[in-house]
Design a protein around this motif. Structure first.
Motif, PDB file in Angstrom:
ATOM      1  N   ILE A  44     -31.042 113.759 -33.426  1.00  0.00           N
ATOM      2  CA  ILE A  44     -30.097 113.885 -34.541  1.00  0.00           C
ATOM      3  C   ILE A  44     -30.933 114.343 -35.734  1.00  0.00           C
ATOM      4  O   ILE A  44     -31.623 113.540 -36.365  1.00  0.00           O
ATOM      5  N   ASP A  45     -30.896 115.639 -36.025  1.00  0.00           N
ATOM      6  CA  ASP A  45     -31.845 116.193 -36.981  1.00  0.00           C
ATOM      7  C   ASP A  45     -31.764 115.579 -38.372  1.00  0.00           C
ATOM      8  O   ASP A  45     -32.794 115.396 -39.020  1.00  0.00           O
ATOM      9  N   ASP A  46     -30.578 115.202 -38.827  1.00  0.00           N
ATOM     10  CA  ASP A  46     -30.500 114.625 -40.171  1.00  0.00           C
ATOM     11  C   ASP A  46     -30.883 113.139 -40.200  1.00  0.00           C
ATOM     12  O   ASP A  46     -30.878 112.518 -41.262  1.00  0.00           O
ATOM     13  N   LEU A  47     -31.250 112.574 -39.046  1.00  0.00           N
ATOM     14  CA  LEU A  47     -31.725 111.188 -38.999  1.00  0.00           C
ATOM     15  C   LEU A  47     -33.200 111.134 -38.602  1.00  0.00           C
ATOM     16  O   LEU A  47     -33.663 110.170 -37.995  1.00  0.00           O
ATOM     17  N   SER A  48     -33.937 112.161 -38.971  1.00  0.00           N
ATOM     18  CA  SER A  48     -35.383 112.180 -38.816  1.00  0.00           C
ATOM     19  C   SER A  48     -35.953 112.392 -40.208  1.00  0.00           C
ATOM     20  O   SER A  48     -35.835 113.477 -40.783  1.00  0.00           O
ATOM     21  N   LEU A  49     -36.509 111.321 -40.766  1.00  0.00           N
ATOM     22  CA  LEU A  49     -36.901 111.313 -42.180  1.00  0.00           C
ATOM     23  C   LEU A  49     -38.395 111.116 -42.352  1.00  0.00           C
ATOM     24  O   LEU A  49     -39.051 110.493 -41.517  1.00  0.00           O
ATOM     25  N   VAL A  50     -38.901 111.628 -43.469  1.00  0.00           N
ATOM     26  CA  VAL A  50     -40.292 111.396 -43.846  1.00  0.00           C
ATOM     27  C   VAL A  50     -40.336 110.775 -45.232  1.00  0.00           C
ATOM     28  O   VAL A  50     -39.444 110.967 -46.057  1.00  0.00           O
ATOM     29  N   HIS A  60     -42.875 108.288 -41.211  1.00  0.00           N
ATOM     30  CA  HIS A  60     -41.809 108.993 -40.504  1.00  0.00           C
ATOM     31  C   HIS A  60     -40.966 107.976 -39.733  1.00  0.00           C
ATOM     32  O   HIS A  60     -41.473 106.976 -39.232  1.00  0.00           O
ATOM     33  N   VAL A  61     -39.681 108.252 -39.649  1.00  0.00           N
ATOM     34  CA  VAL A  61     -38.767 107.462 -38.828  1.00  0.00           C
ATOM     35  C   VAL A  61     -37.726 108.406 -38.251  1.00  0.00           C
ATOM     36  O   VAL A  61     -37.398 109.429 -38.870  1.00  0.00           O
ATOM     37  N   MET A  62     -37.243 108.055 -37.069  1.00  0.00           N
ATOM     38  CA  MET A  62     -36.148 108.840 -36.510  1.00  0.00           C
ATOM     39  C   MET A  62     -35.171 107.922 -35.770  1.00  0.00           C
ATOM     40  O   MET A  62     -35.549 106.883 -35.247  1.00  0.00           O
ATOM     41  N   ILE A  63     -33.936 108.344 -35.818  1.00  0.00           N
ATOM     42  CA  ILE A  63     -32.886 107.734 -35.010  1.00  0.00           C
ATOM     43  C   ILE A  63     -32.372 108.826 -34.089  1.00  0.00           C
ATOM     44  O   ILE A  63     -32.099 109.945 -34.528  1.00  0.00           O
ATOM     45  N   THR A  74     -21.384 104.993 -19.520  1.00  0.00           N
ATOM     46  CA  THR A  74     -22.516 104.985 -20.440  1.00  0.00           C
ATOM     47  C   THR A  74     -22.115 105.772 -21.679  1.00  0.00           C
ATOM     48  O   THR A  74     -21.635 106.910 -21.566  1.00  0.00           O
ATOM     49  N   VAL A  75     -22.276 105.146 -22.833  1.00  0.00           N
ATOM     50  CA  VAL A  75     -21.899 105.783 -24.101  1.00  0.00           C
ATOM     51  C   VAL A  75     -23.138 105.897 -24.993  1.00  0.00           C
ATOM     52  O   VAL A  75     -24.053 105.080 -24.903  1.00  0.00           O
ATOM     53  N   PRO A  76     -23.179 106.914 -25.857  1.00  0.00           N
ATOM     54  CA  PRO A  76     -24.335 107.054 -26.735  1.00  0.00           C
ATOM     55  C   PRO A  76     -24.284 106.053 -27.895  1.00  0.00           C
ATOM     56  O   PRO A  76     -23.215 105.805 -28.465  1.00  0.00           O
ATOM     57  N   VAL A  77     -25.445 105.478 -28.203  1.00  0.00           N
ATOM     58  CA  VAL A  77     -25.599 104.645 -29.389  1.00  0.00           C
ATOM     59  C   VAL A  77     -26.896 105.049 -30.088  1.00  0.00           C
ATOM     60  O   VAL A  77     -27.800 105.622 -29.472  1.00  0.00           O
ATOM     61  N   ALA A  78     -26.990 104.729 -31.356  1.00  0.00           N
ATOM     62  CA  ALA A  78     -28.151 105.081 -32.171  1.00  0.00           C
ATOM     63  C   ALA A  78     -29.317 104.149 -31.882  1.00  0.00           C
ATOM     64  O   ALA A  78     -29.143 102.939 -31.751  1.00  0.00           O
ATOM     65  N   SER A  79     -30.514 104.734 -31.805  1.00  0.00           N
ATOM     66  CA  SER A  79     -31.739 103.968 -31.558  1.00  0.00           C
ATOM     67  C   SER A  79     -32.805 104.402 -32.559  1.00  0.00           C
ATOM     68  O   SER A  79     -33.090 105.596 -32.688  1.00  0.00           O
ATOM     69  N   LEU A  80     -33.386 103.428 -33.256  1.00  0.00           N
ATOM     70  CA  LEU A  80     -34.472 103.709 -34.188  1.00  0.00           C
ATOM     71  C   LEU A  80     -35.787 103.602 -33.423  1.00  0.00           C
ATOM     72  O   LEU A  80     -36.158 102.522 -32.972  1.00  0.00           O
ATOM     73  N   SER A  81     -36.444 104.726 -33.271  1.00  0.00           N
ATOM     74  CA  SER A  81     -37.738 104.739 -32.583  1.00  0.00           C
ATOM     75  C   SER A  81     -38.321 106.136 -32.664  1.00  0.00           C
ATOM     76  O   SER A  81     -37.626 107.099 -32.344  1.00  0.00           O
ATOM     77  N   HIS A 100     -34.432 101.632 -44.420  1.00  0.00           N
ATOM     78  CA  HIS A 100     -33.222 101.531 -45.249  1.00  0.00           C
ATOM     79  C   HIS A 100     -32.503 102.885 -45.333  1.00  0.00           C
ATOM     80  O   HIS A 100     -31.280 102.962 -45.133  1.00  0.00           O
ATOM     81  N   GLU A 101     -33.250 103.935 -45.624  1.00  0.00           N
ATOM     82  CA  GLU A 101     -32.642 105.261 -45.774  1.00  0.00           C
ATOM     83  C   GLU A 101     -32.020 105.761 -44.465  1.00  0.00           C
ATOM     84  O   GLU A 101     -30.913 106.293 -44.462  1.00  0.00           O
ATOM     85  N   VAL A 102     -32.732 105.586 -43.348  1.00  0.00           N
ATOM     86  CA  VAL A 102     -32.221 106.133 -42.085  1.00  0.00           C
ATOM     87  C   VAL A 102     -31.024 105.322 -41.571  1.00  0.00           C
ATOM     88  O   VAL A 102     -30.078 105.889 -41.017  1.00  0.00           O
ATOM     89  N   THR A 103     -31.021 104.007 -41.772  1.00  0.00           N
ATOM     90  CA  THR A 103     -29.862 103.221 -41.327  1.00  0.00           C
ATOM     91  C   THR A 103     -28.656 103.467 -42.236  1.00  0.00           C
ATOM     92  O   THR A 103     -27.517 103.478 -41.755  1.00  0.00           O
ATOM     93  N   THR A 104     -28.893 103.693 -43.513  1.00  0.00           N
ATOM     94  CA  THR A 104     -27.798 104.048 -44.425  1.00  0.00           C
ATOM     95  C   THR A 104     -27.191 105.384 -44.008  1.00  0.00           C
ATOM     96  O   THR A 104     -25.963 105.548 -43.984  1.00  0.00           O
ATOM     97  N   ALA A 105     -28.042 106.346 -43.643  1.00  0.00           N
ATOM     98  CA  ALA A 105     -27.549 107.655 -43.192  1.00  0.00           C
ATOM     99  C   ALA A 105     -26.799 107.533 -41.873  1.00  0.00           C
ATOM    100  O   ALA A 105     -25.773 108.195 -41.666  1.00  0.00           O
ATOM    101  N   ALA A 106     -27.288 106.686 -40.956  1.00  0.00           N
ATOM    102  CA  ALA A 106     -26.592 106.471 -39.678  1.00  0.00           C
ATOM    103  C   ALA A 106     -25.220 105.850 -39.922  1.00  0.00           C
ATOM    104  O   ALA A 106     -24.229 106.223 -39.276  1.00  0.00           O
ATOM    105  N   ASP A 107     -25.148 104.914 -40.847  1.00  0.00           N
ATOM    106  CA  ASP A 107     -23.883 104.284 -41.206  1.00  0.00           C
ATOM    107  C   ASP A 107     -22.921 105.334 -41.768  1.00  0.00           C
ATOM    108  O   ASP A 107     -21.746 105.377 -41.394  1.00  0.00           O
ATOM    109  N   ALA A 108     -23.415 106.198 -42.633  1.00  0.00           N
ATOM    110  CA  ALA A 108     -22.578 107.246 -43.220  1.00  0.00           C
ATOM    111  C   ALA A 108     -22.057 108.220 -42.163  1.00  0.00           C
ATOM    112  O   ALA A 108     -20.971 108.791 -42.322  1.00  0.00           O
ATOM    113  N   ARG A 109     -22.802 108.401 -41.071  1.00  0.00           N
ATOM    114  CA  ARG A 109     -22.368 109.265 -39.961  1.00  0.00           C
ATOM    115  C   ARG A 109     -21.319 108.588 -39.095  1.00  0.00           C
ATOM    116  O   ARG A 109     -20.769 109.204 -38.192  1.00  0.00           O
TER     117      ARG A 109
END
Length: 177
Positions: A44-50, A60-63, A74-81, A100-109
């Protein structure tokens, strides 16, 4: 007040991200994981932050998406790693800001939750909780406590979401022992 900014990663950041990830983990395996996730359909390109200061990548973090196997499908879910911070910048709030930033963005999605494997002490103070009491199990390395299986409930969380996390092939580069 923090002395860095958090923003989406850019293609030009990739070498610096790999260097930070490798230094943070002391191994190239997690840097290979980042590259494999980035090359996969689960990225998810907008959930890969620096985190950046003066054009230097500090962290760096990515979801990405992983599978949640339920009784029916099987359904897709978000994973921080993974989450990585340059060793010289650890314990300065860089990792917390990235999470904080990446989980806020995931919530907004509209993601209902974010799962991860990690330190219950560290991630617990950032809003994650043990996933098993909420009906989500994760296979962990033999050295990890069961509480390392964690999730963060987001705005669209539904307690009926239950099952077992199944990692996609990108995660094979850091397979469990």
């Amino acid at each position: 007040m923090r002395d860095f900014t958090v923003r989406p990663e850019r293609p030009a950041d990739r070498a610096a991200i790999a260097a930070v990830v490798e230094a943070a983990f002391g191994s190239p395996a997690e840097a290979r994981l980042v590259a494999a996730i980035r090359a996969s359909d689960n990225f998810i390109d907008d959930l890969s932050l620096v985190a950046e200061r003066d054009e230097e990548i500090l962290g760096h973090v990515m979801i990405s998406h992983v599978g949640l196997r339920t009784a029916e499908r099987t359904v897709p879910v978000a994973s921080l790693s993974p989450l990585a911070v340059a060793p010289t910048r650890q314990r300065e709030g860089v990792g917390s800001a990235l999470v904080h930033e990446v989980t806020t963005a995931a919530d907004a999605r509209g993601e209902p939750l974010v799962v991860l494997e990690g330190s219950p002490d560290y991630y617990g103070r950032l809003g994650f909780e043990h996933s098993v009491p909420l009906g989500i199990t994760i296979d962990l390395p033999s050295w990890a406590p069961s509480e390392a299986a964690q999730l963060m409930r987001l705005g669209n969380y539904d307690p009926a979401i239950r099952g077992h996390i199944v990692y996609p092939p990108a995660f094979d580069s850091v397979a469990h022992d």
